[in-house]
Each structure stands twice: as C-alpha cells, then as structure tokens.
Design a protein around this motif. Structure first.
Motif, short mmCIF file in Angstrom:
data_model
loop_
_atom_site.label_atom_id
_atom_site.label_comp_id
_atom_site.label_asym_id
_atom_site.label_seq_id
_atom_site.Cartn_x
_atom_site.Cartn_y
_atom_site.Cartn_z
N LYS A 124 0.81 -1.22 0.00
CA LYS A 124 0.00 0.00 0.00
C LYS A 124 0.84 1.26 0.00
O LYS A 124 0.36 2.32 -0.38
CB LYS A 124 -0.96 0.01 1.19
N SER A 125 2.09 1.16 0.43
CA SER A 125 2.97 2.33 0.43
C SER A 125 3.92 2.34 -0.77
O SER A 125 4.75 3.23 -0.90
CB SER A 125 3.76 2.41 1.74
N SER A 126 3.76 1.37 -1.67
CA SER A 126 4.61 1.30 -2.86
C SER A 126 4.28 2.43 -3.83
O SER A 126 3.20 3.01 -3.79
CB SER A 126 4.45 -0.05 -3.55
N GLY A 127 5.21 2.69 -4.72
CA GLY A 127 5.02 3.75 -5.70
C GLY A 127 3.85 3.49 -6.62
O GLY A 127 3.09 4.41 -6.95
N TRP A 128 3.66 2.24 -7.03
CA TRP A 128 2.58 1.94 -7.97
C TRP A 128 1.22 2.11 -7.31
O TRP A 128 0.30 2.65 -7.92
CB TRP A 128 2.74 0.54 -8.59
#
Length: 175
Positions: A124-128
């Motif tokens: 959920k905190s990834s760039g995508w």
C-alpha cells in the motif's frame, strides 16, 4: 482517494472517475464492486471492454499500457479491466501501473478498473499503489467479522425484500 464498499454506490451516482482500484479478499464483495463499476461504465457509454490478467513473472505489460493509452478502434470509450491475482505486479508492472495512472488523468475515453487481493502495508505504500490511489479511486473491501455477520445477512435480505421470521427463531437463523 479511498472509499469503502458501502460508499461505492453513492460515489458512482455522482459520476465516474478514470481509474478504480478494488482491493480485498472477500470474493462476493469484490465481484459486486467491480460489477457496479462496470455497470456504471456501460451506462456512461463505455461499450468496449478489454480484460488483462497479470499472472506469472513473465507477463507482458506493454499490451496493458498500450490499451490504456490508445483510443479504441471500435468504440468511443473503452474499459480496461486489469486483474492482478497475486497483488504483486513486479518491477515492470509497477512502472506500467504508474504510467497507466498518469495516462488516465484527463482521458475521458478510457476507464481503468484494477482488481487486487488484500494488500499488506508495504504494497500500500509502494510507488505503484500510491500512484493509483492519487489519480483514481481505491475501493477497500474489508472482511466481514463474525460478530457483524448476522446484521450483514439481515441487511442483504432486506435489500431483496426478504426477512427471517421474527423473534428468537429468526435470530437463531441469522446466527
């Protein structure tokens, strides 16, 4: 923008956004949410639908990006339905999803619908995912807790104009 499953109907009544991400493990609720979005899209003139299922490490994301950024040959508006059963798009998929999120901004001819299983905090905190959330609507499908299940079943029955018997017998049925 994040909304719950319960808020989706009211949100769709106000109009469509160009990008929807449905996240959750409750198969029935995920199906209902994606069906509602597809129905709203059909009502708004999205007559063509292209489905991509990103499964396996060697999935070719170029076709997905091309679908989301090109005009349809057969319809004015198209729905791009992307399913990622593992919830992990990989490096190429991460880059592709970020490009797709950018391509949806101001493109009224394309609506992108992504379906994902429940994601952990890292995903959920990834760039995508942050790009998808920033440029579209994320519908969070939360699991129905055991204690809330009888009330949920009663609500579902009421939507179909059905109910259980009154009294203790009905409450046992719901339990």
């Amino acid at each position: 923008m994040q909304i719950s499953h319960a808020q989706l109907t009211a949100h769709l009544a106000k109009g469509l956004r160009g990008l929807y991400t449905v996240v959750g493990d409750e198969a029935l609720l995920v199906q209902e949410a994606t069906d509602a979005i597809r129905a709203a899209a059909r009502g708004a003139g999205f007559t063509e639908r292209v489905v991509h299922t990103a499964a396996g490490a060697h999935f070719d994301w170029r076709g997905v990006v091309a679908s989301a950024s090109e005009m349809s040959l057969f319809a004015d508006k198209q729905l791009i339905d992307i399913r990622i059963p593992s919830g992990k798009p990989g490096k190429d998929g991460s880059e592709a999803l970020q490009r797709i999120a950018q391509a949806c901004v101001g493109n009224d001819g394309v609506l992108v619908l992504l379906s994902l299983p429940r994601l952990d905090k890292t995903a959920k905190s990834s760039g995508w995912f942050t790009a998808l959330d920033a440029h579209g609507v994320s519908v969070q499908i939360e699991p129905i807790e055991r204690a809330a299940l009888p009330a949920w079943i009663a609500q579902r029955l009421a939507l179909q104009q059905q109910r259980v018997r009154a009294g203790e017998e009905g409450q046992r049925s719901l339990q």
